[in-house]
Scaffold this active site. Structure first.
Site, PDB file in Angstrom:
ATOM      1  N   HIS A  17       0.877  -1.178   0.000  1.00  0.00           N
ATOM      2  CA  HIS A  17       0.000   0.000   0.000  1.00  0.00           C
ATOM      3  C   HIS A  17       0.909   1.220   0.000  1.00  0.00           C
ATOM      4  O   HIS A  17       1.596   1.475   0.990  1.00  0.00           O
ATOM      5  CB  HIS A  17      -0.897  -0.001   1.236  1.00  0.00           C
ATOM      6  CG  HIS A  17      -1.813  -1.188   1.287  1.00  0.00           C
ATOM      7  ND1 HIS A  17      -3.080  -1.184   0.757  1.00  0.00           N
ATOM      8  CD2 HIS A  17      -1.631  -2.447   1.781  1.00  0.00           C
ATOM      9  CE1 HIS A  17      -3.647  -2.374   0.930  1.00  0.00           C
ATOM     10  NE2 HIS A  17      -2.787  -3.163   1.549  1.00  0.00           N
ATOM     11  N   HIS A  22      -2.484 -12.697   1.412  1.00  0.00           N
ATOM     12  CA  HIS A  22      -2.164 -12.820   2.847  1.00  0.00           C
ATOM     13  C   HIS A  22      -2.905 -13.926   3.609  1.00  0.00           C
ATOM     14  O   HIS A  22      -3.715 -13.646   4.491  1.00  0.00           O
ATOM     15  CB  HIS A  22      -2.339 -11.484   3.547  1.00  0.00           C
ATOM     16  CG  HIS A  22      -3.559 -10.668   3.157  1.00  0.00           C
ATOM     17  ND1 HIS A  22      -4.835 -11.186   3.071  1.00  0.00           N
ATOM     18  CD2 HIS A  22      -3.673  -9.353   2.847  1.00  0.00           C
ATOM     19  CE1 HIS A  22      -5.669 -10.233   2.725  1.00  0.00           C
ATOM     20  NE2 HIS A  22      -4.988  -9.109   2.582  1.00  0.00           N
ATOM     21  N   ASP A  45       2.383  -6.990   2.392  1.00  0.00           N
ATOM     22  CA  ASP A  45       1.182  -6.249   2.782  1.00  0.00           C
ATOM     23  C   ASP A  45       1.597  -4.970   3.518  1.00  0.00           C
ATOM     24  O   ASP A  45       0.958  -4.567   4.496  1.00  0.00           O
ATOM     25  CB  ASP A  45       0.241  -7.107   3.638  1.00  0.00           C
ATOM     26  CG  ASP A  45      -1.164  -6.500   3.708  1.00  0.00           C
ATOM     27  OD1 ASP A  45      -1.402  -5.473   3.051  1.00  0.00           O
ATOM     28  OD2 ASP A  45      -2.010  -7.056   4.434  1.00  0.00           O
ATOM     29  N   HIS A  69       0.793   3.370   8.468  1.00  0.00           N
ATOM     30  CA  HIS A  69      -0.137   4.261   9.179  1.00  0.00           C
ATOM     31  C   HIS A  69       0.713   5.132  10.091  1.00  0.00           C
ATOM     32  O   HIS A  69       1.719   4.663  10.634  1.00  0.00           O
ATOM     33  CB  HIS A  69      -1.141   3.468  10.013  1.00  0.00           C
ATOM     34  CG  HIS A  69      -2.096   2.642   9.204  1.00  0.00           C
ATOM     35  ND1 HIS A  69      -3.055   3.194   8.385  1.00  0.00           N
ATOM     36  CD2 HIS A  69      -2.234   1.298   9.085  1.00  0.00           C
ATOM     37  CE1 HIS A  69      -3.750   2.232   7.800  1.00  0.00           C
ATOM     38  NE2 HIS A  69      -3.269   1.058   8.201  1.00  0.00           N
TER      39      HIS A  69
END
Ligand code: DOR
Length: 426
Positions: free
Chosen positions: A62, A231, A304, A308
């Site tokens: 991401h 995943h 993955d 954040h």
């Protein structure tokens, strides 16, 4: 420009190379692999005692760009990738806006032009990832998308998922499925079990994962289409996939280093850097993941990588799911799997380079002469992962403070050194 990599252990499962030799890079391409290359060169890398392999390719990251760049952007994310030995990353579409249109794909590809890793956009299956209307896969592929996924959630409507798999199959493009039934998850934040009970928090029932894994395989089998399962974290899903593969179903799958190393016991520390979805499970699940890697059920390792900000991750119960992983993936996998005597270095390269390239249908994943010189050089070496090593904008790693046995020494992209462990920050 010529770079000579001397006396490395060349490890290239795609071409069945597993020997000590020299590798010559000329004008960004792999020019020659043989013992004692005597040509002149501009730069030499002494790779004695090191492995020389095709650059790692991460099928699942991401990058948060566009729209969520306080967490990560294409440049910081690919800097982290280079430091982890990656020369390619496939980025998930849960950005703002969602990657469901040609303009966003163009924005990503433009911004990634001079980045330290190739970026392969994954477009969403449905518009806005809302599960209501399917995207035009052919148009998005032509714009540069390599695969399709609503990662973060499944396509809840099975008929729509079936249609998506049929269209993708007709175009020979992969669909990547996030297998979690959100109605079963029902607001859970960690694996449902003893630990969630002890902490008094809502659990994520394992059937959320197993039921969608089984559904995707039923669709693939019934329609003779392909599916890639993202995943995988449960013993149930490992078994379902193993059985399906034995029947010849066109299913591939990935797991991530955190599922090989941690269990939900870690959550007792109430540190949100151990929260991701799917969640860390139990020792039985961890063992099943390791067994699935050993027996070939798993095709690849993904990170993955889900950055954040520290503020977002501060509150254990309210934090969003996700952890970063690009800088630690190889080291963690090498330590758990190679030093743990589960698999060979050769097989690890297959899991991190050869097979992700195959699944994504992208170049790379091999050291073929004439191809782009996308290379990782790594070594059996102890090091401890601290915040200092993080190139990502976010610091939400469960691996902080861990000592690993494998270290990326150099990453080379199109013949240019993008990471040099001897000159950190390069
Ligand atoms: O933990 C996760 N975080 N899992 C996902 O599927 C999505 C990701 C994110 O985007 O933060």
């Amino acid at each position: 420009m010529k770079i000579l990599i001397k006396n490395g252990h060349i490890t290239d499962p795609a071409n069945n190379i597993d020997k000590i030799a020299d590798l010559l890079i000329e004008n960004g391409k792999i020019a020659e692999i043989k013992e004692n290359i005597s040509q002149s060169y501009d730069e030499v890398i002494d790779a004695e005692g090191m492995f020389v392999a095709p650059g790692f390719i991460d099928p699942h990251v991401h990058l948060r760009d566009p729209g969520l760049t306080h967490k990560e952007d294409i440049i910081t994310g690919t800097n982290a990738a280079a430091a982890g030995g990656f020369t390619g990353v496939a980025c998930m579409p849960n950005t703002k806006p969602v990657i469901d249109n040609e303009e966003t794909i163009k924005y990503i590809l433009d911004k990634a032009k001079d980045a330290k890793a190739k970026v392969y956009p994954i477009a969403s299956i449905t518009k806005g990832m809302k599960g209501e209307e399917m995207n035009d896969f052919e148009a998005l592929y032509k714009a540069g998308a390599v695969a399709f996924s609503d990662d973060g959630r499944p396509v809840e409507n099975a008929a729509m998922q079936q249609k998506a798999m049929e269209v993708a199959e007709s175009l020979n493009l992969p669909i990547i499925s996030h297998c979690e039934d959100l109605k079963i998850i029902n607001g859970g934040i960690i694996n449902k079990g003893e630990v969630s009970q002890k902490l008094g928090v809502k659990g994520m029932d394992r059937t959320s994962e197993d039921s969608i894994t089984a559904r995707e395989i039923a669709i693939a089998e019934g329609t003779n289409t392909s599916i890639h399962i993202a995943h995988v974290s449960t013993w149930g899903s490992v078994g379902i996939i193993r059985d399906a593969k034995a029947r010849g179903v066109k299913v591939t799958c990935e797991t991530a280093p955190h599922y090989m190393i941690f269990t939900d016991n870690e959550l007792l520390k109430e540190n949100a850097n151990f929260r991701m979805s799917p969640p860390l499970r139990t020792e039985k699940d961890r063992q099943a993941v390791i067994k699935g890697i050993a027996d070939g059920t798993f095709d690849m390792i993904a990170t993955d990588h889900a950055p954040h900000s520290p503020e977002e991750k501060a509150d254990f119960r309210k934090a969003p799911n996700g952890i970063i992983g690009l800088e630690t993936s190889f080291a963690a996998a090498y330590t758990a799997l190679v030093k743990g005597k589960i698999i060979s270095v050769n097989r690890l390269v297959e899991l991190m380079s050869t097979n992700p390239a195959k699944m994504l249908r992208v170049k790379g994943g091999s050291l073929s002469v004439g191809e782009n010189a996308d290379i990782v050089i790594f070594k059996d070496e102890k090091w401890t992962f601290t915040e200092k090593e993080i190139h990502s904008k976010s610091k939400n790693s469960p691996f902080l403070g861990m000592t690993f046995d494998g270290k990326v020494k150099y990453t080379i992209l199109n013949g240019k050194i993008t990471y040099n462990d001897c000159e950190k920050g390069e």
